[in-house]
Design an enzyme around this catalytic site. Structure first.
Site, mmCIF file in Angstrom:
data_model
loop_
_atom_site.group_PDB
_atom_site.id
_atom_site.type_symbol
_atom_site.label_atom_id
_atom_site.label_comp_id
_atom_site.label_asym_id
_atom_site.label_seq_id
_atom_site.Cartn_x
_atom_site.Cartn_y
_atom_site.Cartn_z
ATOM 1 N N ASP A 87 0.823 -1.204 0.000
ATOM 2 C CA ASP A 87 0.000 0.000 0.000
ATOM 3 C C ASP A 87 0.864 1.263 0.000
ATOM 4 O OD1 ASP A 87 0.756 -0.615 2.739
ATOM 5 O OD2 ASP A 87 -0.667 0.923 3.388
ATOM 6 N N GLU A 182 0.040 -1.270 5.630
ATOM 7 C CA GLU A 182 1.105 -0.884 6.570
ATOM 8 C C GLU A 182 1.039 0.590 6.894
ATOM 9 O OE1 GLU A 182 5.325 0.440 7.632
ATOM 10 O OE2 GLU A 182 3.941 1.125 6.084
#
Length: 417
Positions: A87, A182
């Site tokens: 991400d 994350e």
């Protein structure tokens, strides 16, 4: 010994392909992953891993990619995992990223073409002084680049290709883990460590060439909810107690010359308000609390609570609730018990011909939580810089050294077993 080379620019080609896939996570979403589009990159990575012959590569329902490179050693070698997150930050758009390669950088200002106000200057990015002659990749000026952490993803993929294509290069069993979310603190919430089956791990999510990080902040999150008193503004004298103004007073009362991101560095912690929302009757502020030791972190939480108590005394008909929750802890508490993890990482960096830089992170990685979940996990440089903004950049040559480092780590664990 075989040495990794960036044949046909395969590394930057992977990286450029990955950053053009929008994988921005969303802290307000309750789903796992927080955005379904993160799985688009996960599916591509699985496809590429399967094409390499890594037969167990798969994407699970939560957006995690798992894969195994079997051991080719006759020794019993600890199982090593390499991990990066897919991400990108919610702080800056990751849609329609247009990567640009600035070849043979010579120290000039880099003016990004889609917004000429976005300029990379060496005086503002000191690491650029070590990039003379290298190839710098940026976005075009309207988005982040996504080097955090698609640089790490590309490097692990490139190292996996090297290991598979060079079967005479001895290594133990290697596990690959790519995580979602994350950037919003949920990167390993649904990671299945039993399925992963690794003994030790390395996240590839660092900045400066040669850095290895074995210490992070300890981190808590805080939610402060204030219940005020609403009244018609035309008839509010002596009645209204605005929750918005109470929260504003609390934030204004927090130390500005210390304990804030704007005024701290090194191993100094902070109390940082990140969002505020609500109305006169009820409002909410969210904070992140950071420190390098747990005692200081607890003290920061107590200071926040004491500040609220002091302010709320002036509003007798209002009340508040402060909830503080653990996010992650300083991974050094775990890693100090396994010195060989850092020792082998340092040796791997040395074998690339560069000087290792052992340091701490003013932040956290998936490795922070993985370490406390039973998978000790320091962080290795990925060559990513100026994360979470339009000036984000990466160095192709530094990324190549990161691939070499990953390959060397695999070799050293086999050699020392």
């Amino acid at each position: 010994m075989l040495i990794y080379t960036n044949k046909n620019k395969s590394l930057q080609n992977r990286f450029i392909k990955y950053v053009q896939i929008d994988t921005q996570s969303d802290p307000l979403s309750p789903t796992v992953p927080s955005t379904e589009k993160q799985k688009n990159l996960g599916r591509l990575l699985v496809e590429e891993l399967l094409e390499l012959g890594i037969a167990d590569a798969h994407l699970d329902e939560y957006g995690y990619v798992y894969a195994t490179i079997p051991s080719n050693s006759d020794k019993k070698v600890p199982v090593i995992c390499f991990c990066s997150h897919m991400d990108t930050s919610p702080d800056c758009s990751g849609y329609n990223v247009k990567p640009i390669i600035h070849e043979n950088y010579q120290g000039q200002d880099l003016v990004l073409p889609d917004d000429h106000s976005v300029v990379l200057k060496m005086k503002e990015h000191p690491d650029l002084k070590d990039q003379i002659g290298n190839d710098i990749i940026t976005a075009s000026g309207t988005t982040l680049l996504g080097a955090d952490n698609k640089a790490g993803v590309a490097e692990i993929m490139e190292a996996a290709a090297f290991l598979v294509q060079n079967p005479d290069f001895k290594h133990g069993e290697i596990k690959i883990l790519f995580t979602p979310d994350e950037e919003i603190g949920r990167g390993v919430d649904k990671a299945d460590l039993k399925k992963l089956g690794a003994d030790f791990a390395y996240t590839i999510d660092g900045e400066t060439l040669g850095s290895i990080e074995d210490e992070t902040f300890s981190a808590d999150g805080a939610v402060l909810t204030v219940k005020g008193v609403s009244a018609h503004p035309g008839f509010a004298k002596g009645k209204m107690e605005s929750a918005i103004k109470i929260l504003s007073d609390v934030i204004s009362a927090l130390p500005a010359d210390c304990l804030s991101p704007e005024s701290t560095e090194g191993k100094e912690g902070f109390i940082h308000p990140v969002t505020i929302s609500g109305n006169v009757e009820q409002a909410e502020a969210r904070f992140i609390l950071r420190a390098f030791n747990d005692e200081e972190l607890a003290a920061n939480g107590e200071l926040l609570d004491a500040t609220v108590q002091n302010i709320i005394e002036d509003f007798p008909n209002s009340s508040y609730e402060l909830k503080i929750s653990e996010q992650y802890r300083n991974m050094k508490q775990v890693l100090d018990k396994y010195p060989q993890i850092i020792e082998y990482g340092i040796e791997a960096i040395k074998r690339t011909g560069i000087t290792p830089k052992r340091q701490s992170i003013r932040g956290g990685t998936d490795g922070s939580r993985l370490s406390f979940m039973g998978l000790p996990c320091p962080n290795i440089f990925a060559g990513e810089h100026a994360f979470h903004g339009k000036q984000e950049w990466a160095s192709v040559q530094d990324m190549e050294k990161a691939v070499e480092t990953i390959v060397n780590i695999a070799a050293i664990w086999e050699e020392r077993s």
